[in-house]
Design a protein around this motif. Sequence first.
Motif, short mmCIF file in Angstrom:
data_model
loop_
_atom_site.label_atom_id
_atom_site.label_comp_id
_atom_site.label_asym_id
_atom_site.label_seq_id
_atom_site.Cartn_x
_atom_site.Cartn_y
_atom_site.Cartn_z
N TYR A 1 -7.86 -8.37 2.64
CA TYR A 1 -8.23 -8.05 1.27
C TYR A 1 -8.65 -9.31 0.52
N ASP B 1 -6.91 -14.89 3.00
CA ASP B 1 -6.61 -14.36 4.33
C ASP B 1 -7.84 -14.37 5.22
N ASP C 1 -3.73 -8.35 6.54
CA ASP C 1 -4.99 -7.69 6.19
C ASP C 1 -6.01 -8.71 5.71
N ILE D 1 -0.20 -6.56 1.04
CA ILE D 1 -1.51 -6.69 1.69
C ILE D 1 -2.08 -8.09 1.63
N LYS E 1 0.84 -1.20 0.00
CA LYS E 1 0.00 0.00 0.00
C LYS E 1 0.87 1.25 0.00
#
Length: 493
Positions: free
Chosen positions: A349, A353, A347, A312, A79
């Motif tokens: 996203y 995950d 994260d 991410i 990011k």
Amino acid sequence: MFKKALLALSLILLSTLHSKANFDFNSNCVNAYNAIFDLRIKDAQSLLKKEKSANPNNAIVALLENYIDFFTILSSESKADYNRLKSNRDSRLSYLAKQDKNSPYYLFAQAEVYLQWGLLKSRFQEYLSSGFDVKKADNLLSENQKKFPSFLPNKKSSGLIDVILGSIPSNVKGIASTFGFSGNVNNGIKTLESLMSSLSKSNYGFYTDEVVFFLCYIETDLLPDKSNYNKIMAYTNRMNSQSLLKSYLQGYVASRNAHNDSAIAYLAKRPRGSAYLDFPKLDYLMGSAKLNRMDTDANVYLASYLKEYNGINYVKDGYLKLAYYYLLRGDENHYQAFLKMVKSQGDLYDEKDKQALKEANDARPDINLLKARFQFDGGYYSKALQTLSGKDVNDFKLLRDKTEFHYRLGRIYDELSRDNEALIEYQKAIYAGKNTSYYYAANAALSIGHIFEKRNDKARAANFYKQAIAMKNHEYENSIESKAKEGLKRMGY
């Protein structure tokens, strides 16, 4: 007097022409472009610095610098990198819009910048802005095609956009169409595959690696079909042997198609050195593939990935894989330590995950089911079947594990072309898990639909696709529902 005026006018015109960017994709720029697609970014930057010095008005440099930003962000998924570089989009578009309108690269270069940033925005879930960038690129390419119908590079990007817009999920296609988003996946693929042969006979042969890059992702992620594996790998063989991107694509395609040993071999041969872009995702792929094969050094690559990666995606998944690596070896302390990392790091996203976090908060997995799952993911179907042989559903206490047992056997039998046995296990998985939040039952229904569709039994296929859609509030719900709806659409329902 007249001669002096004419001479002055000529000098002004020559000066004006010299100040115009000539969009010269000369040999130096081609070499820079090839270096970018090898992921030798420092070499590319050195070549572009040389080009700026020799030809300061060559606008191709701006286009190639955008490629460098694209691959920098794509490889890091950071990011911070995205926020640091995204202002370059507007400045480059502003610069390119002031250049030579009579060049086929004038509209094309602007379209490329819009397209590349549109793709990057989608990685960071800026979907609406991403969609408008892709649509703007599509409009520019359409206009350029009318002005320069024989300009082959146009087809490279328009073909990709056709696939992107054509693969919009069924549940949002209606909304997308109101904004003018429409495409055709098959037409886009045909355009790109046809371009593979025509590029080699033209002055634009250097674009071949980019077309291969697109086709690898399209036929691996958007339209996965394991029967296309050899065709896709044949595409990658055309790339430079010293290309890090080639190593990544071959490892990625092989791992996604359950050619696990090949994936490990490709990734092990990757070129190394300071000239190449940092690309930690290759260690994630290697660690995952080695875990599927139960290699003792899988943890080394997963730990390296988590140490070097600042992006991410796949951080929670990486820690979960490390936790499972130690669980399979009976190392309770390391298992618990990495399980805590899943909950505190990374994260949400990506679906992987999200799934990793859910598993970390759930009851610990059954060792045999976990081992069979990794073996299945690696394409070791006979080994996975052997792992579960002698087991009975009553050996498992949790409803989750009972459902997964039937589902996993169904998947294994399916891949071994033992369809009748697969159907029996899938049915049991549906019965056991249709009211749970796990994806096993819904995906079992989807898989039965595929089997009956292959048999051209449309009525039964449609019935199970509808069952998959009817199940709600489970993992991967949007993905499974979208695939089921596509199945119904293929059969005319």
